[in-house]
Scaffold this motif. Structure first.
Motif, PDB file in Angstrom:
ATOM      1  N   VAL A 117       0.836  -1.209   0.000  1.00  0.00           N
ATOM      2  CA  VAL A 117       0.000   0.000   0.000  1.00  0.00           C
ATOM      3  C   VAL A 117       0.866   1.252   0.000  1.00  0.00           C
ATOM      4  O   VAL A 117       0.632   2.191  -0.770  1.00  0.00           O
ATOM      5  CB  VAL A 117      -0.955  -0.007   1.213  1.00  0.00           C
ATOM      6  N   VAL A 118       1.876   1.263   0.877  1.00  0.00           N
ATOM      7  CA  VAL A 118       2.767   2.419   0.944  1.00  0.00           C
ATOM      8  C   VAL A 118       3.544   2.573  -0.358  1.00  0.00           C
ATOM      9  O   VAL A 118       3.709   3.680  -0.878  1.00  0.00           O
ATOM     10  CB  VAL A 118       3.734   2.296   2.143  1.00  0.00           C
ATOM     11  N   GLY A 122       3.319   5.830  -2.815  1.00  0.00           N
ATOM     12  CA  GLY A 122       4.498   6.616  -3.190  1.00  0.00           C
ATOM     13  C   GLY A 122       4.818   7.794  -2.292  1.00  0.00           C
ATOM     14  O   GLY A 122       5.755   8.542  -2.557  1.00  0.00           O
ATOM     15  N   TYR A 123       4.065   7.956  -1.245  1.00  0.00           N
ATOM     16  CA  TYR A 123       4.337   9.053  -0.308  1.00  0.00           C
ATOM     17  C   TYR A 123       3.842   8.661   1.075  1.00  0.00           C
ATOM     18  O   TYR A 123       3.068   7.720   1.237  1.00  0.00           O
ATOM     19  CB  TYR A 123       3.654  10.345  -0.762  1.00  0.00           C
ATOM     20  N   VAL A 124       4.326   9.395   2.073  1.00  0.00           N
ATOM     21  CA  VAL A 124       3.867   9.192   3.452  1.00  0.00           C
ATOM     22  C   VAL A 124       3.544  10.547   4.061  1.00  0.00           C
ATOM     23  O   VAL A 124       4.026  11.588   3.593  1.00  0.00           O
ATOM     24  CB  VAL A 124       4.935   8.485   4.313  1.00  0.00           C
ATOM     25  N   SER A 125       2.745  10.512   5.092  1.00  0.00           N
ATOM     26  CA  SER A 125       2.434  11.749   5.816  1.00  0.00           C
ATOM     27  C   SER A 125       3.658  12.171   6.608  1.00  0.00           C
ATOM     28  O   SER A 125       4.299  11.346   7.273  1.00  0.00           O
ATOM     29  CB  SER A 125       1.247  11.531   6.759  1.00  0.00           C
ATOM     30  N   ALA A 126       3.983  13.440   6.539  1.00  0.00           N
ATOM     31  CA  ALA A 126       5.107  13.988   7.284  1.00  0.00           C
ATOM     32  C   ALA A 126       4.563  14.841   8.430  1.00  0.00           C
ATOM     33  O   ALA A 126       3.416  15.296   8.382  1.00  0.00           O
ATOM     34  CB  ALA A 126       5.981  14.840   6.360  1.00  0.00           C
ATOM     35  N   PRO A 127       5.356  15.035   9.483  1.00  0.00           N
ATOM     36  CA  PRO A 127       4.896  15.893  10.589  1.00  0.00           C
ATOM     37  C   PRO A 127       4.498  17.271  10.077  1.00  0.00           C
ATOM     38  O   PRO A 127       5.274  17.925   9.369  1.00  0.00           O
ATOM     39  CB  PRO A 127       6.116  15.958  11.508  1.00  0.00           C
ATOM     40  N   GLU A 226      11.935   2.604   0.725  1.00  0.00           N
ATOM     41  CA  GLU A 226      11.507   3.164   2.003  1.00  0.00           C
ATOM     42  C   GLU A 226      10.157   2.611   2.445  1.00  0.00           C
ATOM     43  O   GLU A 226       9.783   2.715   3.620  1.00  0.00           O
ATOM     44  CB  GLU A 226      11.429   4.692   1.920  1.00  0.00           C
ATOM     45  N   SER A 227       9.421   2.002   1.498  1.00  0.00           N
ATOM     46  CA  SER A 227       8.109   1.458   1.840  1.00  0.00           C
ATOM     47  C   SER A 227       8.229   0.319   2.857  1.00  0.00           C
ATOM     48  O   SER A 227       7.291   0.065   3.611  1.00  0.00           O
ATOM     49  CB  SER A 227       7.390   0.979   0.585  1.00  0.00           C
ATOM     50  N   PHE A 228       9.378  -0.365   2.895  1.00  0.00           N
ATOM     51  CA  PHE A 228       9.561  -1.431   3.875  1.00  0.00           C
ATOM     52  C   PHE A 228       9.600  -0.850   5.285  1.00  0.00           C
ATOM     53  O   PHE A 228       9.008  -1.412   6.219  1.00  0.00           O
ATOM     54  CB  PHE A 228      10.844  -2.214   3.573  1.00  0.00           C
ATOM     55  N   TYR A 229      10.302   0.264   5.432  1.00  0.00           N
ATOM     56  CA  TYR A 229      10.373   0.920   6.746  1.00  0.00           C
ATOM     57  C   TYR A 229       9.005   1.437   7.167  1.00  0.00           C
ATOM     58  O   TYR A 229       8.549   1.189   8.296  1.00  0.00           O
ATOM     59  CB  TYR A 229      11.375   2.077   6.705  1.00  0.00           C
ATOM     60  N   TYR A 230       8.322   2.133   6.259  1.00  0.00           N
ATOM     61  CA  TYR A 230       7.035   2.719   6.613  1.00  0.00           C
ATOM     62  C   TYR A 230       5.937   1.663   6.720  1.00  0.00           C
ATOM     63  O   TYR A 230       4.969   1.836   7.476  1.00  0.00           O
ATOM     64  CB  TYR A 230       6.655   3.809   5.620  1.00  0.00           C
ATOM     65  N   GLY A 231       6.095   0.546   5.983  1.00  0.00           N
ATOM     66  CA  GLY A 231       5.168  -0.565   6.156  1.00  0.00           C
ATOM     67  C   GLY A 231       5.307  -1.165   7.548  1.00  0.00           C
ATOM     68  O   GLY A 231       4.307  -1.494   8.197  1.00  0.00           O
ATOM     69  N   ALA A 232       6.562  -1.300   8.016  1.00  0.00           N
ATOM     70  CA  ALA A 232       6.801  -1.811   9.372  1.00  0.00           C
ATOM     71  C   ALA A 232       6.275  -0.830  10.413  1.00  0.00           C
ATOM     72  O   ALA A 232       5.695  -1.238  11.431  1.00  0.00           O
ATOM     73  CB  ALA A 232       8.300  -2.053   9.578  1.00  0.00           C
ATOM     74  N   GLU A 233       6.460   0.458  10.155  1.00  0.00           N
ATOM     75  CA  GLU A 233       5.948   1.479  11.071  1.00  0.00           C
ATOM     76  C   GLU A 233       4.425   1.386  11.190  1.00  0.00           C
ATOM     77  O   GLU A 233       3.869   1.448  12.295  1.00  0.00           O
ATOM     78  CB  GLU A 233       6.360   2.872  10.581  1.00  0.00           C
ATOM     79  N   MET A 234       3.760   1.206  10.050  1.00  0.00           N
ATOM     80  CA  MET A 234       2.302   1.051  10.061  1.00  0.00           C
ATOM     81  C   MET A 234       1.902  -0.209  10.812  1.00  0.00           C
ATOM     82  O   MET A 234       0.942  -0.208  11.591  1.00  0.00           O
ATOM     83  CB  MET A 234       1.772   0.999   8.622  1.00  0.00           C
ATOM     84  N   LEU A 235       2.654  -1.307  10.592  1.00  0.00           N
ATOM     85  CA  LEU A 235       2.353  -2.574  11.252  1.00  0.00           C
ATOM     86  C   LEU A 235       2.402  -2.419  12.768  1.00  0.00           C
ATOM     87  O   LEU A 235       1.460  -2.805  13.472  1.00  0.00           O
ATOM     88  CB  LEU A 235       3.348  -3.643  10.798  1.00  0.00           C
ATOM     89  N   PHE A 236       3.496  -1.850  13.289  1.00  0.00           N
ATOM     90  CA  PHE A 236       3.649  -1.730  14.742  1.00  0.00           C
ATOM     91  C   PHE A 236       2.652  -0.735  15.335  1.00  0.00           C
ATOM     92  O   PHE A 236       2.175  -0.919  16.456  1.00  0.00           O
ATOM     93  CB  PHE A 236       5.083  -1.343  15.089  1.00  0.00           C
ATOM     94  N   GLU A 237       2.330   0.295  14.579  1.00  0.00           N
ATOM     95  CA  GLU A 237       1.329   1.249  15.051  1.00  0.00           C
ATOM     96  C   GLU A 237      -0.036   0.577  15.176  1.00  0.00           C
ATOM     97  O   GLU A 237      -0.738   0.740  16.189  1.00  0.00           O
ATOM     98  CB  GLU A 237       1.241   2.441  14.087  1.00  0.00           C
TER      99      GLU A 237
END
Length: 351
Positions: A117-118, A122-127, A226-237
């Motif tokens: 999905v990430v 192609g993008y993620v939400s930034a602070p 980078e989708s692997f990192y943000y996919g893991a971040e989504m998983l743990f969240e």
């Protein structure tokens, strides 16, 4: 969406999650040499069977549920199978791995979906920057004259603490322990610097104080890897949220939000109407829920069975069939009561 199509999608989604779960048990059990006589997709009478090696793969009439029949399980003992090829005949740690494999594969499916999905997005939400994105009508922020585009450079809490925000999250964090009193916001509006004294209002529904302004969404384009990192971040969240929700239920908080099959069907139908991407993400979320729920230490679930195996290892002997049956019966009653309660909630929301 047409009811028939919605039902088909619902059964397909559940079947995918259940098949993945049972496939996890099957793969690891066979890896450890456990004799698996059948891998069933669905329940009820078999409408198609195919034998591969020593395992019969069955497709059954009711497209809901499934199971792996392993030698040594209650009701599945098969004559002529050596003890070392039964689930009880392998080492304790291997039994635990077999029992945890279904939930693990559910979690891995969710992880793979989140990565996909990430990556597709192609993008993620930034602070977000500490800038007012929108104002809620008739809110404290609207009353004092705050406007969209105002940059907040300082927030002073009632106890005198000053917060110089770098992101919008700093403002949210600053309000996390607020219990009452005036909050002073210093903002930049063009070339002007203005101060606003705000009295946040308590929202009974959300059970927290609100000022009445939102952030401006901010996104960052990412590379595919980078989708692997943000996919893991989504998983743990999501895992954290699910565990927290289960913890709240144990304390009696949020019981009215518990959903059963009817609620899941309605949610699946709604998500499916939003498009394929939303439906795929929903499969990931459901798979993650199923995986985590199955690891809870409730008899009859994988987590409960793991606890029983661990207890048997500690005491140095198997629990008697009578005790095991009693434990499983308690677990079954708990699950049935939960399903009845959840279904009653679903029906209550319909009327």
């Amino acid at each position: 969406m047409d009811i028939l199509i919605s039902l088909i999608i619902f059964f397909v989604v559940l079947s995918i999650i259940i098949i993945i779960h049972e496939l996890g048990h099957l793969i690891v059990a066979k890896k450890f040499g456990v004799y698996c006589s059948e891998f069933s997709i669905g329940m009820g009478p078999a409408i198609y069977q195919y034998k591969k090696s020593e395992t019969t793969i069955s497709i059954r009439a009711i497209p809901l549920g499934g199971y792996v029949q392993m030698a040594g399980e209650e009701g599945s003992d098969i004559e002529g199978i050596p003890f070392e090829r039964t689930i009880n005949g392998i080492k304790t740690w291997k039994q635990i791995v077999v029992m945890a494999a279904g939930a693990t594969l559910n979690i891995l499916l969710a992880f793979a979906i989140f990565i996909g999905v990430v990556m597709a997005r192609g993008y993620v939400s930034a602070p977000s920057d500490p800038i007012v994105g929108s104002i809620v009508e008739n809110s404290p922020a609207a009353t004092v004259g705050m406007m969209e585009g105002d940059r907040i450079v300082k927030m002073v809490l009632p106890d005198g603490e000053e917060i110089i925000p770098e992101t919008f999250d700093d403002l949210v964090e600053g309000m996390s322990n607020y219990t009452g009193g005036s909050v002073i916001y210093t903002i930049e509006r063009g070339s002007k610097t203005l101060n606003f004294v705000v009295e946040p209002q308590y929202d009974e529904t959300l059970q927290r104080y609100l000022v009445g302004f939102n952030s401006q969404p901010k996104v960052r384009t990412i590379a595919w890897y980078e989708s692997f990192y943000y996919g893991a971040e989504m998983l743990f969240e999501m895992m954290g949220q699910i565990i927290q929700a289960f913890g709240n239920l144990i304390r009696g908080v949020g019981l009215q939000d518990v959903s059963g099959p009817i609620g899941i069907y309605q949610a699946t139908s709604q998500v499916a109407s939003e498009g394929l991407n939303a439906l795929i993400l929903w499969v990931g979320l459901l798979s993650l829920n199923v995986g985590i729920f199955n690891l809870f230490p409730i008899p009859i679930l994988d987590g409960g069975r793991i606890i029983i195996v661990a207890i048997e290892k500690i005491i140095g002997r198997r629990l008697s069939e009578k005790i095991q049956t009693a434990i499983m019966l308690v677990g079954l009653v708990l699950i049935v009561l939960l399903m009845v309660f959840a279904t009653a909630n679903d029906i209550g929301r319909l009327f």
